[in-house]
Write a protein that holds these residues in place. Sequence first.
Motif, PDB file in Angstrom:
ATOM      1  N   VAL A 169       0.855  -1.190   0.020  1.00 49.37           N
ATOM      2  CA  VAL A 169       0.020  -0.076   0.240  1.00 49.37           C
ATOM      3  C   VAL A 169       0.699   1.157   0.055  1.00 49.37           C
ATOM      4  O   VAL A 169       0.798   2.153  -1.051  1.00 49.37           O
ATOM      5  CB  VAL A 169      -0.971   0.006   1.226  1.00 49.37           C
ATOM      6  N   ALA A 170       1.909   1.281   1.122  1.00 52.54           N
ATOM      7  CA  ALA A 170       2.327   2.486   0.986  1.00 52.54           C
ATOM      8  C   ALA A 170       3.113   2.771  -0.254  1.00 52.54           C
ATOM      9  O   ALA A 170       3.355   3.856  -0.820  1.00 52.54           O
ATOM     10  CB  ALA A 170       3.730   2.385   2.155  1.00 52.54           C
ATOM     11  N   ARG A 223      -2.942   3.659   7.652  1.00 56.80           N
ATOM     12  CA  ARG A 223      -4.273   3.534   7.967  1.00 56.80           C
ATOM     13  C   ARG A 223      -5.401   3.267   6.811  1.00 56.80           C
ATOM     14  O   ARG A 223      -6.068   2.546   7.139  1.00 56.80           O
ATOM     15  CB  ARG A 223      -4.717   5.233   8.333  1.00 56.80           C
ATOM     16  N   LEU A 224      -4.783   3.668   5.590  1.00 57.21           N
ATOM     17  CA  LEU A 224      -5.455   3.078   4.386  1.00 57.21           C
ATOM     18  C   LEU A 224      -5.245   1.546   4.118  1.00 57.21           C
ATOM     19  O   LEU A 224      -6.381   0.667   4.039  1.00 57.21           O
ATOM     20  CB  LEU A 224      -4.835   3.779   2.879  1.00 57.21           C
ATOM     21  N   GLY A 226      -4.965  -0.567   6.873  1.00 62.30           N
ATOM     22  CA  GLY A 226      -5.623  -1.138   7.786  1.00 62.30           C
ATOM     23  C   GLY A 226      -7.341  -1.225   7.291  1.00 62.30           C
ATOM     24  O   GLY A 226      -8.058  -1.853   7.764  1.00 62.30           O
ATOM     25  N   LEU A 227      -7.652   0.043   6.910  1.00 59.52           N
ATOM     26  CA  LEU A 227      -8.971   0.168   6.276  1.00 59.52           C
ATOM     27  C   LEU A 227      -9.591  -1.010   5.283  1.00 59.52           C
ATOM     28  O   LEU A 227     -10.354  -1.643   5.219  1.00 59.52           O
ATOM     29  CB  LEU A 227      -9.616   1.689   5.690  1.00 59.52           C
ATOM     30  N   MET A 228      -8.596  -1.034   4.237  1.00 58.96           N
ATOM     31  CA  MET A 228      -8.642  -2.020   3.276  1.00 58.96           C
ATOM     32  C   MET A 228      -8.950  -3.595   3.706  1.00 58.96           C
ATOM     33  O   MET A 228      -9.634  -4.164   3.412  1.00 58.96           O
ATOM     34  CB  MET A 228      -7.478  -2.145   2.187  1.00 58.96           C
ATOM     35  N   ILE A 229      -8.125  -4.061   4.918  1.00 59.40           N
ATOM     36  CA  ILE A 229      -8.074  -4.988   5.463  1.00 59.40           C
ATOM     37  C   ILE A 229      -9.588  -5.240   5.873  1.00 59.40           C
ATOM     38  O   ILE A 229     -10.153  -6.233   5.750  1.00 59.40           O
ATOM     39  CB  ILE A 229      -7.063  -5.383   6.711  1.00 59.40           C
ATOM     40  N   CYS A 230     -10.211  -4.240   6.726  1.00 62.15           N
ATOM     41  CA  CYS A 230     -11.408  -4.219   7.353  1.00 62.15           C
ATOM     42  C   CYS A 230     -12.580  -4.369   6.237  1.00 62.15           C
ATOM     43  O   CYS A 230     -13.467  -5.118   6.461  1.00 62.15           O
ATOM     44  CB  CYS A 230     -11.678  -2.943   8.103  1.00 62.15           C
ATOM     45  N   LEU A 231     -12.364  -3.589   5.057  1.00 62.80           N
ATOM     46  CA  LEU A 231     -13.463  -3.525   4.154  1.00 62.80           C
ATOM     47  C   LEU A 231     -13.410  -4.822   3.427  1.00 62.80           C
ATOM     48  O   LEU A 231     -14.477  -5.552   3.000  1.00 62.80           O
ATOM     49  CB  LEU A 231     -13.060  -2.648   3.002  1.00 62.80           C
TER      50      LEU A 231
END
Length: 321
Positions: A169-170, A223-224, A226-231
Motif C-alpha cells: 500500500v505505501a 491507515r489505508l 488497515g481500512l482495506m483489510i477491514c473492508l
Amino acid sequence: MPLEAAISSWPGPAGALGGLVAEAALGYPAALHRRLPHPVVWIGGAISALELCWNKAGRSAAMRRTLGAATMVLVAGAAGLAGWLLQGVFEGRPFGLVAFALAASVGLAQRSLYDHVAAVRAALDAGDLPAGRKAVGMIVGRDVEQLGAGQVAAAALESLAESFNDGVVAPAFWLALGGLPGLFVYKAVNTGDSLIGHRELRWRAFGWAAARADDLMNLIPARLAGLMICLAAAGGLKVMLRDARRHASPNAGWPEAAMAGALKVRLGGPARYDGALVERPRFGDGRPPQASDLGRGLRLYLKGCALLWILMAAGALAWPR
C-alpha cells in the motif's frame, strides 16, 4: 510549470496500477536477482556502508544523529534522482507506460509477500514445524527456534498485515503521488528504518532520522492498509480503531489490529528478539491463531490487494490530464 501540468507529466494512479499488475504477474525473478540484485539490496548496502563509516561509538549523540540524517538525505536523494532520470527516459516514448510499470514493479512486493507466507502455510499444512519455523524466519525478526505451530502462524499473520502496508500500500501510494522518484525515496526511507531505525544503543541516535521519516511517510498509507483489510473482511474496524494505538509504532498497529479483528484472532503479545523477551501489546479479543488461519489470512490479503487495484483504477479516472 503549473502544478497540474507537473502532476500530469507522470502516470499517477494509472502507473501505480500498472506497477501493481506487473509485479503480481512477474515478481522479481530469482534468475534476474542472481544477475542483477534487487535495488533494495543496493540501497541497503549504501546505508550499511555509511553507518559503518559514520556511526562511531566515540561520537556524541548529536553528531551521530546529524550523520544519520545526512545518510538518509544522501541515500534517499540518490534514489529519488535515479527515479527521476529513469522516468524521464520513459516519458513520451512508445510503450513508455509499460516500461514505467516494469520499473515500478521492483518497488512493490505483492507477489513476494504472498509467496513467503504461502511457504509458511505449506510447511505447517504438511506438519513440518521446522520448515515452518525456517520459512517464517525469512520474514520476521524475532527468534523462531522455539515457536510452536500456532506461534509460527501468528508471526506470519503479523508480518503479512504489517508488510501489506510497507510492501504494497505505501509504495503504491507514493508511486501514485510522486511517480518513480516518490516510490524510490519511500523504498530508501523504509529500508533505512529496517536497518538502522532501532532503539538499541548502537542505532538510537544514528537511526533517529530514518525512523522518523519512515513514520511520516507511512502515516496515511498505514491507515489505508488497515481500512482495506477491514473492508475486505467486512469486519474488524472496531478492533482496529480500539487497538491500533497500542503499538509502539504510530503506524504498524493499524494493519496488524485490523488483521486481528478481521480474522477474530489475537495477535501480538510477548516475543523473543536476540534471546531477550519483549513484551508487546495484544491486538484483538479472539483466540490465538492456528495454522489453519494462514489460509484465511492469505485470502483476506488477496482481497485487500484487489481493493487497492480498484482504488488506483478509480484514481486514474480522476487524475489530471
